[in-house]
Design a protein around this motif. Structure first.
Motif, PDB file in Angstrom:
ATOM      1  N   LYS A 221     -33.563  20.689  33.069  1.00 53.81           N
ATOM      2  CA  LYS A 221     -32.881  20.933  34.344  1.00 53.81           C
ATOM      3  C   LYS A 221     -33.388  22.196  35.036  1.00 53.81           C
ATOM      4  O   LYS A 221     -33.396  22.284  36.264  1.00 53.81           O
ATOM      5  CB  LYS A 221     -31.371  21.028  34.113  1.00 53.81           C
ATOM      6  N   ILE A 222     -33.774  23.181  34.245  1.00 50.73           N
ATOM      7  CA  ILE A 222     -34.229  24.452  34.810  1.00 50.73           C
ATOM      8  C   ILE A 222     -35.682  24.658  34.413  1.00 50.73           C
ATOM      9  O   ILE A 222     -36.023  24.565  33.234  1.00 50.73           O
ATOM     10  CB  ILE A 222     -33.386  25.636  34.297  1.00 50.73           C
ATOM     11  N   GLN A 223     -36.553  24.931  35.384  1.00 47.99           N
ATOM     12  CA  GLN A 223     -37.966  25.187  35.101  1.00 47.99           C
ATOM     13  C   GLN A 223     -38.384  26.454  35.833  1.00 47.99           C
ATOM     14  O   GLN A 223     -38.229  26.565  37.049  1.00 47.99           O
ATOM     15  CB  GLN A 223     -38.826  24.004  35.544  1.00 47.99           C
ATOM     16  N   GLU A 224     -38.880  27.400  35.068  1.00 47.22           N
ATOM     17  CA  GLU A 224     -39.248  28.692  35.638  1.00 47.22           C
ATOM     18  C   GLU A 224     -40.605  29.141  35.090  1.00 47.22           C
ATOM     19  O   GLU A 224     -41.093  28.614  34.098  1.00 47.22           O
ATOM     20  CB  GLU A 224     -38.193  29.750  35.310  1.00 47.22           C
ATOM     21  N   GLN A 225     -41.163  30.126  35.767  1.00 51.46           N
ATOM     22  CA  GLN A 225     -42.446  30.680  35.345  1.00 51.46           C
ATOM     23  C   GLN A 225     -42.338  32.195  35.212  1.00 51.46           C
ATOM     24  O   GLN A 225     -41.835  32.874  36.103  1.00 51.46           O
ATOM     25  CB  GLN A 225     -43.543  30.336  36.349  1.00 51.46           C
ATOM     26  N   ASP A 226     -42.803  32.701  34.064  1.00 53.85           N
ATOM     27  CA  ASP A 226     -42.947  34.134  33.860  1.00 53.85           C
ATOM     28  C   ASP A 226     -44.430  34.486  33.925  1.00 53.85           C
ATOM     29  O   ASP A 226     -45.292  33.638  33.657  1.00 53.85           O
ATOM     30  CB  ASP A 226     -42.380  34.544  32.498  1.00 53.85           C
ATOM     31  N   VAL A 227     -44.713  35.716  34.272  1.00 54.94           N
ATOM     32  CA  VAL A 227     -46.097  36.167  34.396  1.00 54.94           C
ATOM     33  C   VAL A 227     -46.268  37.451  33.589  1.00 54.94           C
ATOM     34  O   VAL A 227     -45.520  38.408  33.770  1.00 54.94           O
ATOM     35  CB  VAL A 227     -46.483  36.424  35.873  1.00 54.94           C
ATOM     36  N   PHE A 228     -47.258  37.430  32.704  1.00 52.34           N
ATOM     37  CA  PHE A 228     -47.599  38.625  31.931  1.00 52.34           C
ATOM     38  C   PHE A 228     -49.012  39.040  32.324  1.00 52.34           C
ATOM     39  O   PHE A 228     -49.903  38.195  32.473  1.00 52.34           O
ATOM     40  CB  PHE A 228     -47.524  38.335  30.428  1.00 52.34           C
ATOM     41  N   VAL A 229     -49.238  40.344  32.493  1.00 51.45           N
ATOM     42  CA  VAL A 229     -50.497  40.842  33.048  1.00 51.45           C
ATOM     43  C   VAL A 229     -51.159  41.799  32.066  1.00 51.45           C
ATOM     44  O   VAL A 229     -50.505  42.688  31.510  1.00 51.45           O
ATOM     45  CB  VAL A 229     -50.268  41.571  34.389  1.00 51.45           C
ATOM     46  N   VAL A 230     -52.465  41.600  31.856  1.00 53.05           N
ATOM     47  CA  VAL A 230     -53.262  42.543  31.068  1.00 53.05           C
ATOM     48  C   VAL A 230     -54.528  42.875  31.839  1.00 53.05           C
ATOM     49  O   VAL A 230     -54.995  42.095  32.674  1.00 53.05           O
ATOM     50  CB  VAL A 230     -53.624  41.991  29.674  1.00 53.05           C
ATOM     51  N   ILE A 271     -46.688  31.643  32.272  1.00 51.89           N
ATOM     52  CA  ILE A 271     -45.947  31.027  31.160  1.00 51.89           C
ATOM     53  C   ILE A 271     -44.828  30.178  31.751  1.00 51.89           C
ATOM     54  O   ILE A 271     -43.848  30.707  32.295  1.00 51.89           O
ATOM     55  CB  ILE A 271     -45.344  32.110  30.239  1.00 51.89           C
ATOM     56  N   ASN A 272     -44.972  28.862  31.674  1.00 48.17           N
ATOM     57  CA  ASN A 272     -43.945  27.956  32.190  1.00 48.17           C
ATOM     58  C   ASN A 272     -42.905  27.680  31.113  1.00 48.17           C
ATOM     59  O   ASN A 272     -43.247  27.246  30.001  1.00 48.17           O
ATOM     60  CB  ASN A 272     -44.565  26.635  32.656  1.00 48.17           C
ATOM     61  N   LEU A 273     -41.646  27.915  31.455  1.00 46.22           N
ATOM     62  CA  LEU A 273     -40.528  27.694  30.534  1.00 46.22           C
ATOM     63  C   LEU A 273     -39.565  26.685  31.136  1.00 46.22           C
ATOM     64  O   LEU A 273     -39.428  26.582  32.361  1.00 46.22           O
ATOM     65  CB  LEU A 273     -39.785  29.003  30.274  1.00 46.22           C
ATOM     66  N   ALA A 307     -40.778  37.440  36.428  1.00 47.38           N
ATOM     67  CA  ALA A 307     -39.946  36.678  35.495  1.00 47.38           C
ATOM     68  C   ALA A 307     -38.989  35.797  36.281  1.00 47.38           C
ATOM     69  O   ALA A 307     -38.460  36.210  37.321  1.00 47.38           O
ATOM     70  CB  ALA A 307     -39.168  37.611  34.570  1.00 47.38           C
ATOM     71  N   GLY A 308     -38.811  34.577  35.791  1.00 49.00           N
ATOM     72  CA  GLY A 308     -37.822  33.689  36.393  1.00 49.00           C
ATOM     73  C   GLY A 308     -38.204  33.104  37.729  1.00 49.00           C
ATOM     74  O   GLY A 308     -37.334  32.737  38.521  1.00 49.00           O
ATOM     75  N   GLN A 309     -39.527  32.990  38.012  1.00 47.75           N
ATOM     76  CA  GLN A 309     -39.944  32.379  39.265  1.00 47.75           C
ATOM     77  C   GLN A 309     -39.744  30.868  39.210  1.00 47.75           C
ATOM     78  O   GLN A 309     -40.034  30.231  38.207  1.00 47.75           O
ATOM     79  CB  GLN A 309     -41.428  32.657  39.530  1.00 47.75           C
ATOM     80  N   ASP A 310     -39.258  30.289  40.316  1.00 50.30           N
ATOM     81  CA  ASP A 310     -39.194  28.831  40.397  1.00 50.30           C
ATOM     82  C   ASP A 310     -40.602  28.259  40.383  1.00 50.30           C
ATOM     83  O   ASP A 310     -41.518  28.809  41.002  1.00 50.30           O
ATOM     84  CB  ASP A 310     -38.475  28.395  41.685  1.00 50.30           C
ATOM     85  N   ILE A 311     -40.779  27.137  39.679  1.00 48.88           N
ATOM     86  CA  ILE A 311     -42.085  26.503  39.578  1.00 48.88           C
ATOM     87  C   ILE A 311     -42.270  25.503  40.707  1.00 48.88           C
ATOM     88  O   ILE A 311     -41.397  24.666  40.963  1.00 48.88           O
ATOM     89  CB  ILE A 311     -42.244  25.777  38.223  1.00 48.88           C
ATOM     90  N   GLU A 312     -43.393  25.601  41.368  1.00 51.71           N
ATOM     91  CA  GLU A 312     -43.777  24.623  42.389  1.00 51.71           C
ATOM     92  C   GLU A 312     -44.968  23.843  41.859  1.00 51.71           C
ATOM     93  O   GLU A 312     -45.999  24.421  41.524  1.00 51.71           O
ATOM     94  CB  GLU A 312     -44.153  25.318  43.698  1.00 51.71           C
ATOM     95  N   ARG A 313     -44.839  22.516  41.731  1.00 56.67           N
ATOM     96  CA  ARG A 313     -45.955  21.707  41.224  1.00 56.67           C
ATOM     97  C   ARG A 313     -46.676  21.067  42.397  1.00 56.67           C
ATOM     98  O   ARG A 313     -46.039  20.575  43.306  1.00 56.67           O
ATOM     99  CB  ARG A 313     -45.432  20.610  40.300  1.00 56.67           C
TER     100      ARG A 313
END
Length: 452
Positions: A221-230, A271-273, A307-313
């Motif tokens: 029901k909930i799909q979000e994207q987190d981003v980690f940067v190096v 990172i899609n969660l 963190a917690g960005q809505d995913i757009e496909r």
């Protein structure tokens, strides 16, 4: 009117066949750097039977047949290299069956990924399929013909791993089915029957896919994207190894690009969660960050970009740098995840030499078993010099990838020849035997995967 045109009109109807210059022009190019290659006819069949009749006629006339899906490959794989008939399959766009309990759906090969996604949103919102990062017009059949991968690649592999059955028109016109559907049963499995998977990855050289049973997967029901940067590219493989070990992400993509400036020389791990509740989502997020990423934050070598960005496909196709004149093409390769640092540096080097802002991307496939890596080169369609630079960069990348131990994904003819030159001789001979057996008259998308 010549006899071929008349025969095509009799099969598909006058409205769905053409030999007019202005319409053939549309089919003579794709969106990449390939030179125009003109078909002599274009036809748009509606059924597998019509496809079969066209292929039978083409055999009699010794005419090439080039199947076309959405035309999104960018590598000239659906251009009429030897003239003949371009077969536009987009009228074959019916969704034939949805089996929710069995988690599969049966579709015609010309159905677009966007249509499948929309249909599932409306009729089975608890289910999803693996959607590629291409525009929504990309077709199911076209994606399978190049071993495509999508946003469920991390847990489940290539999209061609996620099917239960196929219907294919062979190069001699017979309609053939693979899987349980060949027994007259439901379209629920390809196994354990003898493996007849001769049609995926061949770019239409061994037959025309007309129907597919797609595997479906739970859609949370909930799909979000987190981003980690190096900043250090050498850290990317070990971070991806840790993330795949936790097994909480649905999709793992790494992006670095020169434009816009905040991306330059940084590596964004997307990172899609997904979860059916906020508690489930936060549990997954906590495992990922506390057990895997906190170390890099404490050391100052990594940080949270979002963190917690809505995913757009879809999202992957939007990572490309579009110049004025709007054009890009990329080399894709399937490589070990540990290849990322070297692949990144290769992209920066070749792009700088050709004065193209670099764009590189890697998507984890199959829990870290491999990675789809791409090097994108933008160009201005109205500027021949930029097109030439992009083409040279693509060819150089093909050569370097193979030298570095990578495997080219959906290569254009230039890359195909490089692959076959390096291929084990017995494997190459087996490819030749398969092609000759299935296509004795050599009519199916000739010029692609041709074994001397």
């Amino acid at each position: 009117m010549d006899s071929v045109y008349r025969a095509l009109a009799d099969i598909v109807g006058e409205d769905y066949v053409s030999e007019q210059t202005e319409e053939l022009f549309t089919y003579s190019k794709d969106l990449g750097t390939s030179e125009p290659r003109w078909p002599e006819y274009v036809a748009a069949p509606k059924t597998a039977d019509e496809v079969s009749r066209i292929v039978e006629m083409a055999n009699e006339q010794k005419l090439a047949v080039v199947p076309l899906g959405g035309g999104m490959s960018l590598a000239g794989l659906a251009l009429a290299l030897r003239g003949g008939i371009t077969l536009d399959l987009k009228r074959m766009d019916q969704i034939l069956e949805l089996n929710e309990q069995g988690r599969y759906m049966v579709v015609e090969a010309g159905v677009s990924h966007g249509k499948v996604t929309s249909y599932l949103h409306k009729n089975a919102p608890h289910l999803m399929h693996s959607e590629p990062g291409a525009p929504p017009a990309a077709t199911i059949g076209g994606n399978l013909a190049i071993h495509g991968q999508g946003d469920l690649a991390h847990p489940y592999g290539f999209n061609s791993d996620m099917i239960n059955g196929l219907e294919v028109v062979l190069p001699t016109g017979e309609i053939c089915r693979m899987g349980s559907c060949a027994l007259g049963n439901q379209w629920y499995t390809l196994r354990p029957l003898p493996d007849l998977s001769l049609f995926m990855g061949w770019s239409g050289c061994t037959g025309i896919i007309t129907k597919v049973s797609l595997r479906l997967f739970p859609c949370k029901k909930i799909q979000e994207q987190d981003v980690f940067v190096v900043e250090n590219e050498n850290l990317v493989p070990e971070i991806l190894f840790k993330l795949t070990h936790v097994g909480m992400a649905e999709d793992l993509v790494v992006v670095s690009q020169e434009i816009p400036p905040p991306f330059n020389r940084l590596h964004y791990i997307l990172i899609n969660l997904a979860g059916d509740s906020r508690e489930e989502l936060e549990f997954k997020r906590q495992l990922i960050f506390d057990q895997n990423l906190a170390k890099y934050i404490q050391e100052g070598t990594g940080g949270i970009g979002a963190a917690g960005q809505d995913i757009e496909r879809p999202v992957v196709s939007k990572t490309s740098d579009w110049r004025k004149g709007g054009g890009f093409e990329y080399v894709g390769a399937i490589v070990p995840v540990g290849f990322y640092p070297e692949g990144f540096r290769l992209g920066v080097e070749i792009s700088a030499r050709h004065e193209i802002p670099y764009t590189v991307l890697g998507r984890v496939v199959g829990c870290g078993h491999s990675m789809m890596f791409s090097w994108t080169y933008a160009f201005n369609r109205a500027d021949n010099d930029t097109v030439s630079h992009a083409r040279q960069a693509l060819h150089e990348t093909d050569e370097r990838v193979l030298e570095m131990g990578g495997t080219l994904w959906k290569p254009a003819v230039f890359g195909q020849k490089l692959v076959m030159d390096r291929m084990d001789a017995n494997t190459r001979e087996m490819m030749k035997k398969v092609k000759t057996l299935l296509d004795p008259n050599g009519i199916m998308n000739p010029g692609n995967w041709e074994v001397a």
